[in-house]
Design a protein around this motif. Structure first.
Motif, PDB file in Angstrom:
ATOM      1  N   TYR A 252      53.146  50.953  97.268  1.00  0.00           N
ATOM      2  CA  TYR A 252      53.476  50.093  96.138  1.00  0.00           C
ATOM      3  C   TYR A 252      54.028  48.744  96.599  1.00  0.00           C
ATOM      4  CZ  TYR A 252      52.890  53.272  92.176  1.00  0.00           C
ATOM      5  OH  TYR A 252      52.369  54.071  91.187  1.00  0.00           O
ATOM      6  N   ALA A 253      53.726  47.722  95.806  1.00  0.00           N
ATOM      7  CA  ALA A 253      54.380  46.416  95.899  1.00  0.00           C
ATOM      8  C   ALA A 253      54.998  46.112  94.541  1.00  0.00           C
ATOM      9  CB  ALA A 253      53.384  45.329  96.278  1.00  0.00           C
ATOM     10  N   LEU A 254      56.211  45.605  94.546  1.00  0.00           N
ATOM     11  CA  LEU A 254      56.902  45.206  93.319  1.00  0.00           C
ATOM     12  C   LEU A 254      56.562  43.745  93.067  1.00  0.00           C
ATOM     13  CD1 LEU A 254      60.412  46.762  94.115  1.00  0.00           C
ATOM     14  CD2 LEU A 254      58.333  47.903  93.298  1.00  0.00           C
ATOM     15  N   VAL A 255      55.916  43.471  91.928  1.00  0.00           N
ATOM     16  CA  VAL A 255      55.325  42.156  91.664  1.00  0.00           C
ATOM     17  C   VAL A 255      55.815  41.635  90.324  1.00  0.00           C
ATOM     18  CG1 VAL A 255      53.151  40.895  91.389  1.00  0.00           C
ATOM     19  CG2 VAL A 255      53.285  42.794  93.008  1.00  0.00           C
ATOM     20  N   LEU A 256      56.108  40.337  90.260  1.00  0.00           N
ATOM     21  CA  LEU A 256      56.565  39.727  89.024  1.00  0.00           C
ATOM     22  C   LEU A 256      55.453  39.734  87.978  1.00  0.00           C
ATOM     23  CD1 LEU A 256      58.490  36.617  90.432  1.00  0.00           C
ATOM     24  CD2 LEU A 256      59.386  38.902  89.913  1.00  0.00           C
ATOM     25  N   ASP A 257      55.848  40.007  86.718  1.00  0.00           N
ATOM     26  CA  ASP A 257      54.918  40.019  85.590  1.00  0.00           C
ATOM     27  C   ASP A 257      55.555  39.246  84.434  1.00  0.00           C
ATOM     28  OD1 ASP A 257      53.134  40.562  83.535  1.00  0.00           O
ATOM     29  OD2 ASP A 257      53.855  42.617  83.243  1.00  0.00           O
ATOM     30  N   PRO A 258      55.031  38.022  84.129  1.00  0.00           N
ATOM     31  CA  PRO A 258      53.864  37.364  84.707  1.00  0.00           C
ATOM     32  C   PRO A 258      54.137  36.803  86.102  1.00  0.00           C
ATOM     33  CG  PRO A 258      54.949  35.897  83.145  1.00  0.00           C
ATOM     34  CD  PRO A 258      55.657  37.215  83.042  1.00  0.00           C
ATOM     35  N   GLY A 259      53.036  36.561  86.820  1.00  0.00           N
ATOM     36  CA  GLY A 259      53.154  36.015  88.152  1.00  0.00           C
ATOM     37  C   GLY A 259      51.859  35.365  88.580  1.00  0.00           C
ATOM     38  N   TYR A 260      51.881  34.743  89.748  1.00  0.00           N
ATOM     39  CA  TYR A 260      50.697  34.041  90.231  1.00  0.00           C
ATOM     40  C   TYR A 260      49.631  35.058  90.645  1.00  0.00           C
ATOM     41  CZ  TYR A 260      47.898  30.401  92.362  1.00  0.00           C
ATOM     42  OH  TYR A 260      46.870  29.546  92.663  1.00  0.00           O
ATOM     43  N   PRO A 261      48.363  34.856  90.246  1.00  0.00           N
ATOM     44  CA  PRO A 261      47.334  35.882  90.451  1.00  0.00           C
ATOM     45  C   PRO A 261      47.126  36.327  91.897  1.00  0.00           C
ATOM     46  CG  PRO A 261      46.576  34.283  88.834  1.00  0.00           C
ATOM     47  CD  PRO A 261      47.873  33.753  89.389  1.00  0.00           C
ATOM     48  N   SER A 262      47.316  35.441  92.878  1.00  0.00           N
ATOM     49  CA  SER A 262      47.050  35.854  94.266  1.00  0.00           C
ATOM     50  C   SER A 262      48.060  36.882  94.755  1.00  0.00           C
ATOM     51  CB  SER A 262      47.046  34.642  95.206  1.00  0.00           C
ATOM     52  OG  SER A 262      48.352  34.184  95.474  1.00  0.00           O
ATOM     53  N   HIS A 263      49.221  36.951  94.135  1.00  0.00           N
ATOM     54  CA  HIS A 263      50.219  37.936  94.572  1.00  0.00           C
ATOM     55  C   HIS A 263      49.714  39.348  94.322  1.00  0.00           C
ATOM     56  CE1 HIS A 263      53.497  34.645  93.796  1.00  0.00           C
ATOM     57  NE2 HIS A 263      52.701  34.366  94.809  1.00  0.00           N
ATOM     58  N   ALA A 264      49.298  39.624  93.088  1.00  0.00           N
ATOM     59  CA  ALA A 264      48.732  40.941  92.786  1.00  0.00           C
ATOM     60  C   ALA A 264      47.385  41.122  93.477  1.00  0.00           C
ATOM     61  CB  ALA A 264      48.592  41.113  91.278  1.00  0.00           C
ATOM     62  N   GLY A 265      46.587  40.044  93.551  1.00  0.00           N
ATOM     63  CA  GLY A 265      45.269  40.136  94.167  1.00  0.00           C
ATOM     64  C   GLY A 265      45.336  40.566  95.616  1.00  0.00           C
ATOM     65  N   GLY A 266      46.302  40.039  96.355  1.00  0.00           N
ATOM     66  CA  GLY A 266      46.440  40.434  97.751  1.00  0.00           C
ATOM     67  C   GLY A 266      46.802  41.895  97.912  1.00  0.00           C
ATOM     68  N   VAL A 267      47.634  42.409  96.993  1.00  0.00           N
ATOM     69  CA  VAL A 267      47.994  43.827  97.032  1.00  0.00           C
ATOM     70  C   VAL A 267      46.765  44.690  96.773  1.00  0.00           C
ATOM     71  CG1 VAL A 267      49.387  45.626  95.945  1.00  0.00           C
ATOM     72  CG2 VAL A 267      50.375  43.351  96.356  1.00  0.00           C
ATOM     73  N   HIS A 268      45.965  44.295  95.785  1.00  0.00           N
ATOM     74  CA  HIS A 268      44.747  45.051  95.490  1.00  0.00           C
ATOM     75  C   HIS A 268      43.784  45.045  96.677  1.00  0.00           C
ATOM     76  CE1 HIS A 268      45.785  45.942  91.417  1.00  0.00           C
ATOM     77  NE2 HIS A 268      45.764  44.697  91.014  1.00  0.00           N
TER      78      HIS A 268
ATOM     79  N   GLY B  49      48.605  33.029  78.765  1.00  0.00           N
ATOM     80  CA  GLY B  49      49.667  33.766  79.434  1.00  0.00           C
ATOM     81  C   GLY B  49      49.243  35.132  79.914  1.00  0.00           C
ATOM     82  N   SER B  50      48.309  35.767  79.198  1.00  0.00           N
ATOM     83  CA  SER B  50      47.850  37.093  79.589  1.00  0.00           C
ATOM     84  C   SER B  50      47.168  37.094  80.946  1.00  0.00           C
ATOM     85  CB  SER B  50      46.884  37.642  78.533  1.00  0.00           C
ATOM     86  OG  SER B  50      45.747  36.792  78.402  1.00  0.00           O
ATOM     87  N   GLY B  51      46.676  35.949  81.390  1.00  0.00           N
ATOM     88  CA  GLY B  51      46.026  35.866  82.691  1.00  0.00           C
ATOM     89  C   GLY B  51      46.988  35.989  83.857  1.00  0.00           C
ATOM     90  N   PHE B  52      48.298  35.893  83.570  1.00  0.00           N
ATOM     91  CA  PHE B  52      49.308  36.002  84.622  1.00  0.00           C
ATOM     92  C   PHE B  52      49.977  37.375  84.630  1.00  0.00           C
ATOM     93  CE2 PHE B  52      48.904  31.528  83.513  1.00  0.00           C
ATOM     94  CZ  PHE B  52      48.743  30.937  84.757  1.00  0.00           C
ATOM     95  N   GLY B  53      49.529  38.259  83.726  1.00  0.00           N
ATOM     96  CA  GLY B  53      50.092  39.601  83.646  1.00  0.00           C
ATOM     97  C   GLY B  53      50.356  39.992  82.214  1.00  0.00           C
ATOM     98  N   PRO B  54      50.458  41.289  81.932  1.00  0.00           N
ATOM     99  CA  PRO B  54      50.636  41.751  80.550  1.00  0.00           C
ATOM    100  C   PRO B  54      51.839  41.151  79.843  1.00  0.00           C
ATOM    101  CG  PRO B  54      50.078  43.592  81.983  1.00  0.00           C
ATOM    102  CD  PRO B  54      50.295  42.407  82.880  1.00  0.00           C
ATOM    103  N   THR B  55      52.941  40.930  80.554  1.00  0.00           N
ATOM    104  CA  THR B  55      54.128  40.372  79.913  1.00  0.00           C
ATOM    105  C   THR B  55      53.949  38.899  79.575  1.00  0.00           C
ATOM    106  OG1 THR B  55      55.444  41.965  81.181  1.00  0.00           O
ATOM    107  CG2 THR B  55      56.656  40.233  80.082  1.00  0.00           C
ATOM    108  N   GLY B  56      52.918  38.272  80.137  1.00  0.00           N
ATOM    109  CA  GLY B  56      52.625  36.877  79.791  1.00  0.00           C
ATOM    110  C   GLY B  56      51.925  36.734  78.450  1.00  0.00           C
ATOM    111  N   GLU B  57      51.448  37.842  77.867  1.00  0.00           N
ATOM    112  CA  GLU B  57      50.812  37.758  76.557  1.00  0.00           C
ATOM    113  C   GLU B  57      51.794  37.185  75.538  1.00  0.00           C
ATOM    114  OE1 GLU B  57      48.534  36.980  74.652  1.00  0.00           O
ATOM    115  OE2 GLU B  57      47.243  38.719  74.946  1.00  0.00           O
ATOM    116  N   GLY B  58      51.266  36.322  74.677  1.00  0.00           N
ATOM    117  CA  GLY B  58      52.119  35.650  73.709  1.00  0.00           C
ATOM    118  C   GLY B  58      52.587  34.282  74.151  1.00  0.00           C
ATOM    119  N   PHE B  59      52.192  33.873  75.371  1.00  0.00           N
ATOM    120  CA  PHE B  59      52.557  32.560  75.897  1.00  0.00           C
ATOM    121  C   PHE B  59      51.296  31.807  76.310  1.00  0.00           C
ATOM    122  CE2 PHE B  59      56.409  34.969  76.394  1.00  0.00           C
ATOM    123  CZ  PHE B  59      57.448  34.053  76.262  1.00  0.00           C
TER     124      PHE B  59
END
Length: 392
Positions: free
Chosen positions: A121-137, A357-367
């Motif tokens: 596991y990696a602990l990642v900010l949500d929302p966050g910059y896409p390459s952070h999660a992308g690198g983990v994947h 906002g949804s493109g940066f993570g689920p918690t970004g929805e609504g922004f």
């Protein structure tokens, strides 16, 4: 024609926010829209003349035309270490604690390959910059998203991470000043994060491209002001924001020698570093006087104030961001649960491109995120178009 089976990991990389909006931009252009692109944090401010002159001079030097192996990046690494010493009073070894990068995004995306085994596991900010999660994947790791909410000043609640996740985690990824929320983390939070990582055996990654773009707060701290012994941390810096060199793709990693060496091993089978002329230009940039950076800061502050002024005067109570080159705005009804739909319709009807906002993570929805990457007059026009769209 038969289709070849592709790698399963591609399924986790389908939702790139920038690529998705780029396709909608193409449709809008074909329909005749005049595009005002505020979707990408690519500054429109010119690179300083002395940086360009150094790069231009290098083009005529045959010594600059070959591959750049690690030792040939030594002058740039020395400049980076000296920059850290001037900025934060921290002594860094350019030989073992600094690594040149082809942009910090390249570094943050590749680093998980050096640390994670499949299933970690990696602990990642949500929302966050896409390459952070992308690198983990890409590394076969698993994401544990840490929600960032306004009521917590867009800081993650580290104490909320379950013990079962921590037992399988190796990595905590932070980035402040934060893209997209524009939040700043105080030194006390970094101290808490370092202690958290030490306690649970985690590596702390800090992506730090917006260190200079702070408007109404004390200077942004480096993670190494909290982890002076480099016990668990690595930090990434890009020349894209402070020096407007986004297209030149230049940055560096700095931190614990073991982590720098691990990332260097990954890079050794992927690239031969940036072109020597750009590295030389980067040295000029890192040694440039602060008033040049201050001019960029002042430009973005002025743009921020004007853009916010139009939105607020016409009825959208958007909070003034303290840092970065973005506006992170909560969407009003009926768009609050459909940020992608808002951005698509806004672009097709007004020509203004933004990032959902949804493109940066689920918690970004609504922004929605607007990048302040056009001149003041154009931003005024964009804000007026946005408000006309919302009213109509």
């Amino acid at each position: 024609m038969s289709m070849f089976p592709l790698a399963d990991r591609l399924a986790n990389l389908e939702g790139n926010v920038f690529a998705g909006m780029d396709r909608v931009k193409a449709v809008a252009r074909q329909s005749g829209q005049d595009i005002i692109d505020l979707s990408l944090g690519s500054a429109d401010i010119a690179v300083a003349d002395e940086i360009l002159a150094e790069i231009q001079l290098a083009l005529w030097d045959p010594q600059s035309h070959g591959y750049q192996l690690f030792q040939s990046t030594r002058p740039f690494r020395e400049a980076a270490a000296q920059w850290y010493q001037r900025r934060f009073g921290l002594e860094m070894d350019p030989e073992t604690e600094v690594l040149a990068l082809i942009g910090s995004q390249e570094g943050t995306a590749h680093f998980p390959l050096a640390l994670l085994n499949p299933g970690d596991y990696a602990l990642v900010l949500d929302p966050g910059y896409p390459s952070h999660a992308g690198g983990v994947h890409l590394a076969g790791g698993r994401i544990y998203p840490m929600p960032l909410r306004p009521e917590n000043d867009f800081l993650p609640m580290l104490s909320d991470v379950p013990a079962t996740i921590l037992a399988q985690a190796k990595l905590l990824i932070l980035s402040y000043p934060h893209n997209p929320t524009t939040a700043i983390a105080p030194l006390s939070f970094f101290q808490e994060a370092v202690q958290f990582c030490q306690r649970h055996g985690l590596v702390l990654v800090h992506d730090f491209p917006y260190v200079d773009l702070v408007f109404d707060a004390p200077p942004a701290p480096s993670i190494f002001q909290a982890d002076r012994d480099r016990s668990c941390s690595i930090e990434f810096f890009s020349l894209s924001k402070s020096y407007n060199m986004g297209g030149f793709r230049l940055g560096f990693a700095i931190g614990r020698a073991q982590l720098i060496q691990a990332l260097a091993q990954i890079k050794s089978v992927i690239d031969f570093n940036q072109y020597a002329g750009i590295l030389r230009g980067g040295i000029i940039a890192l040694n440039s006087p602060h008033h040049q950076i201050q001019a960029t800061i002042d430009t973005f502050r002025d743009r921020r104030d004007r853009f916010i002024e139009v939105l607020q005067d016409q009825g959208w109570p958007v909070t003034t961001p303290p840092a970065t080159m973005y506006i992170w705005a909560p969407l009003p009804d009926p768009w609050h649960h459909n940020s992608l739909g808002f951005c698509q319709e806004l672009l097709l009807h007004t020509g203004v491109a933004a990032s959902p906002g949804s493109g940066f993570g689920p918690t970004g929805e609504g922004f929605v995120r607007f990048a302040l990457v056009r001149d003041r007059q154009t931003l005024t026009l964009a804000a007026e178009r946005i408000m006309d769209f919302l009213k109509n």
